[in-house]
Scaffold this active site. Sequence first.
Site, PDB file in Angstrom:
ATOM      1  N   ASP A  36      -7.070   2.518  -8.170  1.00  0.00           N
ATOM      2  CA  ASP A  36      -7.387   4.091  -8.552  1.00  0.00           C
ATOM      3  C   ASP A  36      -7.468   4.009  -9.835  1.00  0.00           C
ATOM      4  OD1 ASP A  36      -7.643   5.076  -6.009  1.00  0.00           O
ATOM      5  OD2 ASP A  36      -5.373   5.207  -5.736  1.00  0.00           O
ATOM      6  N   ASP A  44     -14.744  -1.153 -10.394  1.00  0.00           N
ATOM      7  CA  ASP A  44     -16.328  -1.005 -10.698  1.00  0.00           C
ATOM      8  C   ASP A  44     -15.967  -0.027 -12.072  1.00  0.00           C
ATOM      9  OD1 ASP A  44     -14.746   1.068  -9.161  1.00  0.00           O
ATOM     10  OD2 ASP A  44     -16.414   2.341  -9.395  1.00  0.00           O
ATOM     11  N   GLU A  68       0.960  -1.275  -0.076  1.00  0.00           N
ATOM     12  CA  GLU A  68      -0.221  -0.061  -0.040  1.00  0.00           C
ATOM     13  C   GLU A  68       0.966   1.249  -0.095  1.00  0.00           C
ATOM     14  OE1 GLU A  68      -3.575   0.972  -0.279  1.00  0.00           O
ATOM     15  OE2 GLU A  68      -2.413   2.692  -0.017  1.00  0.00           O
TER      16      GLU A  68
HETATM   17  C1  LIG Z   1      -9.627   2.755  -4.213  1.00  0.00           C
HETATM   18  S1  LIG Z   1      -8.690   2.455  -3.170  1.00  0.00           S
HETATM   19  C2  LIG Z   1      -9.068   0.550  -2.850  1.00  0.00           C
HETATM   20  C3  LIG Z   1      -8.774   0.002  -1.680  1.00  0.00           C
HETATM   21  C4  LIG Z   1      -9.026  -1.524  -1.278  1.00  0.00           C
HETATM   22  N1  LIG Z   1      -8.425  -2.532  -2.353  1.00  0.00           N
HETATM   23  C5  LIG Z   1     -10.679  -1.917  -1.391  1.00  0.00           C
HETATM   24  O1  LIG Z   1     -10.801  -2.625  -2.521  1.00  0.00           O
HETATM   25  O2  LIG Z   1     -11.259  -1.292  -0.624  1.00  0.00           O
HETATM   26  C6  LIG Z   1      -6.942   2.197  -3.968  1.00  0.00           C
HETATM   27  C7  LIG Z   1      -5.812   1.986  -3.028  1.00  0.00           C
HETATM   28  O3  LIG Z   1      -4.692   1.659  -3.733  1.00  0.00           O
HETATM   29  C8  LIG Z   1      -3.582   2.382  -3.208  1.00  0.00           C
HETATM   30  N2  LIG Z   1      -2.618   2.653  -4.219  1.00  0.00           N
HETATM   31  C9  LIG Z   1      -2.676   3.568  -5.065  1.00  0.00           C
HETATM   32  N3  LIG Z   1      -1.681   3.421  -5.926  1.00  0.00           N
HETATM   33  C10 LIG Z   1      -0.957   2.551  -5.412  1.00  0.00           C
HETATM   34  C11 LIG Z   1       0.473   1.935  -6.101  1.00  0.00           C
HETATM   35  N4  LIG Z   1       1.024   2.423  -6.956  1.00  0.00           N
HETATM   36  N5  LIG Z   1       0.940   0.977  -5.275  1.00  0.00           N
HETATM   37  C12 LIG Z   1       0.434   0.555  -3.945  1.00  0.00           C
HETATM   38  N6  LIG Z   1      -0.743   0.940  -3.513  1.00  0.00           N
HETATM   39  C13 LIG Z   1      -1.321   1.804  -4.391  1.00  0.00           C
HETATM   40  C14 LIG Z   1      -4.368   3.762  -2.626  1.00  0.00           C
HETATM   41  O4  LIG Z   1      -3.659   4.226  -1.513  1.00  0.00           O
HETATM   42  C15 LIG Z   1      -5.648   3.077  -2.109  1.00  0.00           C
HETATM   43  O5  LIG Z   1      -5.484   2.794  -0.789  1.00  0.00           O
END
Ligand SMILES: C[S@@+](CC[C@H](N)C(=O)[O-])C[C@H]1O[C@@H](n2cnc3c(N)ncnc32)[C@H](O)[C@@H]1O
Length: 208
Positions: free
Chosen positions: A110, A146, A60
């Site tokens: 994201d 989604d 993360e």
């Molecule tokens: C939309 S959230 C989804 C969180 C979780 N997987 C869920 O389904 O509830 C996307 C997560 O990916 C993390 N993230 C974004 N870019 C990342 C990267 N390059 N490497 C690791 N984590 C990342 C963000 O900080 C965030 O916590």
Amino acid sequence: MERNRFPDIEREFQAREPLYSEWFPLLEGRRVVLDIGCGHGDFLIEKTDQSPESFFVGIEISRKRVAKTSHRLAKRNRKNYAVIHGDGEWALKVFFSTASVDEIHINFPDPWLRKRHWKNRLLRPSFVLQVIRVLKKGGKIFFVTDVEEYARYAVEVFRQFEWLQSVYPTEIVQNLYERFPTLFYQKMSPLRPIQYVCFEKIENSLLG
Ligand SMILES: C[S@@+](CC[C@H](N)C(=O)[O-])C[C@H]1O[C@@H](n2cnc3c(N)ncnc32)[C@H](O)[C@@H]1O
């Protein structure tokens, strides 16, 4: 007062160096499952309980979310996990040896919807090369979103690599489960269909 310090995160591995002497014994001989972008750790909380014989690693980029995941897992007394603070592609490169991982899960990454922002997406060809390298033969990458357009983009990127083959005949399956254990599933599933993509590493590549 110093801000942004989380001194008591358990089982965290950081950027400073890959502490291989600590790291390898954790993974040896076990089914290894990664959750990249693990958010607040809901997926890990459920899966570490369901499969105590497997070892789970959350990766993360947000320090706060690493801390939250770590605290939630420690509170439940789980022993079969580690959390890495950092970028997903970087973590694959630094921490995982070739053909060492059974499953990689990317849940609700994201989406970076504008084309000029696609470069910020976690899923890009250089990332997939690392995925192919670290997966064992028969290992799988699961991608859940989604955003239909991101699912189609993921399939396009995975298809570029001959070592990967779709597990689902239609490549994208909608609403595969009635319940899925992540925060973003809870937020998004009432709003629009959830898209599931899964590819398997079918043969050893030059990378591993
Ligand atoms: C939309 S959230 C989804 C969180 C979780 N997987 C869920 O389904 O509830 C996307 C997560 O990916 C993390 N993230 C974004 N870019 C990342 C990267 N390059 N490497 C690791 N984590 C990342 C963000 O900080 C965030 O916590």
